[in-house]
Design an enzyme around this catalytic site. Structure first.
Site, PDB file in Angstrom:
ATOM      1  N   HIS A   1       3.932  56.177  20.348  1.00 34.28           N
ATOM      2  CA  HIS A   1       2.991  55.627  19.346  1.00 34.28           C
ATOM      3  C   HIS A   1       2.255  54.397  19.882  1.00 34.28           C
ATOM      4  O   HIS A   1       1.801  53.561  19.103  1.00 34.28           O
ATOM      5  CB  HIS A   1       3.706  55.271  18.052  1.00 34.28           C
TER       6      HIS A   1
ATOM      7  N   LYS B   1     -19.025  41.057  32.559  1.00 34.08           N
ATOM      8  CA  LYS B   1     -18.311  42.320  32.355  1.00 34.08           C
ATOM      9  C   LYS B   1     -18.033  43.124  33.623  1.00 34.08           C
ATOM     10  O   LYS B   1     -18.834  43.174  34.544  1.00 34.08           O
ATOM     11  CB  LYS B   1     -19.130  43.205  31.412  1.00 34.08           C
TER      12      LYS B   1
ATOM     13  N   SER C   1     -22.549  45.098  32.941  1.00 39.62           N
ATOM     14  CA  SER C   1     -23.303  45.204  31.698  1.00 39.62           C
ATOM     15  C   SER C   1     -24.700  44.650  31.926  1.00 39.62           C
ATOM     16  O   SER C   1     -24.897  43.775  32.771  1.00 39.62           O
ATOM     17  CB  SER C   1     -22.580  44.410  30.607  1.00 39.62           C
TER      18      SER C   1
ATOM     19  N   GLU D   1     -14.185  56.369  31.863  1.00 39.31           N
ATOM     20  CA  GLU D   1     -14.789  56.865  30.618  1.00 39.31           C
ATOM     21  C   GLU D   1     -15.578  58.147  30.896  1.00 39.31           C
ATOM     22  O   GLU D   1     -15.599  59.071  30.082  1.00 39.31           O
ATOM     23  CB  GLU D   1     -15.681  55.780  30.007  1.00 39.31           C
TER      24      GLU D   1
END
Ligand code: ARG
Length: 463
Positions: free
Chosen positions: A162, A289, A283, A296
């Site tokens: 979890h 960043k 970014s 992804e």
């Protein structure tokens, strides 16, 4: 005559008007199925060799055709071949060119076959080598994971359920879980090969043929196991396409899961791993960043792969036997899926070679969340002859106590522990040691260092 003839489609005696421009443009598949050229030429060579062996064509014609086909193969390999949308697909493009090279005798090549059996033969051969490529790339990933796991046998991290701290594990063991997945993927691709090992060539359009062909000969020459058994099923069947798509989907899902884990682990909240600058992007507005874009990308591409599987399932659903144009889309679906899975495996390999675990952060997080509570319960069962349920309850009371005192389990003194379980002695304190906990899981497949070492050795030998 030859020139004129070569500018026409083969069916223009029967079909008087040229195909609608828009349909010719979008309905052709040459720019997709030209990837089958090698398989198409190989299958054609074997086909004419068989026709000659069976005395259906002469020695001279067979040789002329093979000469032409080999010339075409060279032209394609050297980018000298003019693929023409007017001739729809790779099969007609090659046949057309054969006429240009050897003249009218090219017309014998299509004896006792149809594009329907031709295309599946090519496609099965292509999927065979694609599966081999996938397998090779999966081997590379497995090798990489084994290498990293070996270095991290004793790196302790929290194991989660979890996404909450559950029990401490070895980071090596965690990564080896993915070796299991990729090994299953390999097996899936291999099993598919057995299933697609029936030779379609010779079933012709849908009925078989009245020519005295030898399907066993082409089967052997093309490296198949057996000829297919039912001509109608053969030209209708795309199960082997589904098998490949499903196997890619499962493999992609595994890649997506490890990608997702790495995204979580490299997030600022977790900080369990550090990605090198090679596998992050920046970014456009936030100068600080470093984003895990490649990971992804991997997770996102799974959507495309699943989509492809569902496209094919949907195309087949409700399609009567035998061949329909609907089936032509199978090539684009497989090719994009294959390219996606190969790129994904390669990118994952890059990621794995360009990250470092933050060992101190892993240990720090593993020391949080009463993660050795189960070890205490096990200890009580083993040393104080309690039933597991009883030990579980007592341990829960210890955890409540620690929580109230704002202490970790390993900060509790023997005296404090004894207020809940009076018969304890100082021996109990070792159960809260993380390394001890990990190493105590010696059951087969468990996370003990020795188990992992053995498994890594075993898999290294296998490769
Ligand atoms: N390009 C076609 C395909 O891939 C080849 C089969 C054509 N057969 C036919 N009857 N039109 O499906």
């Amino acid at each position: 005559m030859a020139k004129n003839k070569n500018n026409r489609t083969i069916w223009n005696t029967r079909i008087k008007k040229t195909t609608s421009n828009i349909f010719q443009k979008v309905g052709n598949s040459i720019n997709i199925d030209k990837r089958l050229f090698k398989e198409d030429i190989l299958a054609s060579i074997v086909h004419v060799e068989m026709l000659f062996k069976q005395k259906i064509i002469t020695f001279q014609i067979k040789n002329k055709i093979i000469y032409g086909l080999k010339k075409i193969e060279k032209e394609i390999k050297r980018n000298k071949f003019n693929f023409d949308e007017k001739y729809e697909d790779i099969h007609m493009n090659i046949e057309k060119r054969l006429f240009q090279i050897i003249g009218d005798e090219a017309g014998y090549i299509h004896t006792a076959r149809s594009r329907n059996d031709q295309v599946i033969t090519d496609f099965k051969l292509w999927i065979k080598s694609a599966s081999k490529e996938t397998d090779d790339n999966l081997n590379k990933i497995i090798k990489t994971i084994l290498k990293i796991s070996e270095k991290n046998i004793e790196t302790i991290m929290p194991g989660f359920t979890h996404l909450k701290n559950a029990q401490p594990v070895s980071f090596g063991h965690y990564l080896m879980a993915y070796v299991e997945m990729f090994k299953r993927d390999k097996k899936r691709f291999t099993v598919n090969l057995t299933n697609l090992n029936e030779n379609p060539l010779g079933v012709s359009a849908l009925t078989g043929t009245s020519f005295n062909i030898d399907r066993n000969y082409t089967t052997k020459k093309l490296g198949f196991e057996n000829p297919t058994n039912n001509s109608i099923d053969t030209v209708s069947d795309r199960d082997f396409v589904l098998d490949y798509l499903y196997s890619c989907s499962v493999c992609s899902m595994h890649i997506s899961r490890i990608a997702e884990e790495f995204i979580i682990w490299c997030s600022d909240g977790f900080g369990l791993i550090h990605l090198s600058d090679r596998i992050v992007t920046g970014s456009s507005i936030m100068p600080q960043k470093k984003n895990p874009d490649p990971l992804e990308f991997l997770r996102g591409k799974t959507g495309k792969t699943y989509g492809n599987l569902f496209s094919m399932l949907t195309i087949l659903k409700g399609l009567p036997l035998s061949y329909f144009k609907d089936l032509q889309d199978d090539k684009e679906i497989i090719f994009t899926t294959h390219d996606t899975i190969i790129n994904s495996i390669k990118i994952l390999n890059e990621v794995l070679n360009n990250f470092v675990p933050n060992k101190s952060k892993m240990l720090e997080l593993a020391d949080f969340g009463y993660i050795t509570a189960t070890d205490l319960a096990d200890y009580l069962v083993k040393n104080h002859s309690m039933s597991f349920r009883n030990a579980y309850e007592k341990t829960a009371a210890v955890v409540n106590f620690a929580e109230k005192k704002r202490k970790k389990l390993n900060d509790l003194s023997l005296e404090e522990l004894k207020t809940i379980i009076p018969k304890l002695n100082k021996d109990v304190l070792k159960v809260f040691d993380l390394k001890n906990s990990v190493n105590s899981k010696k059951s087969y497949g468990g996370t003990s260092f020795d188990n992992i070492k053995k498994m890594i050795m075993k898999y290294k030998k296998e490769l």
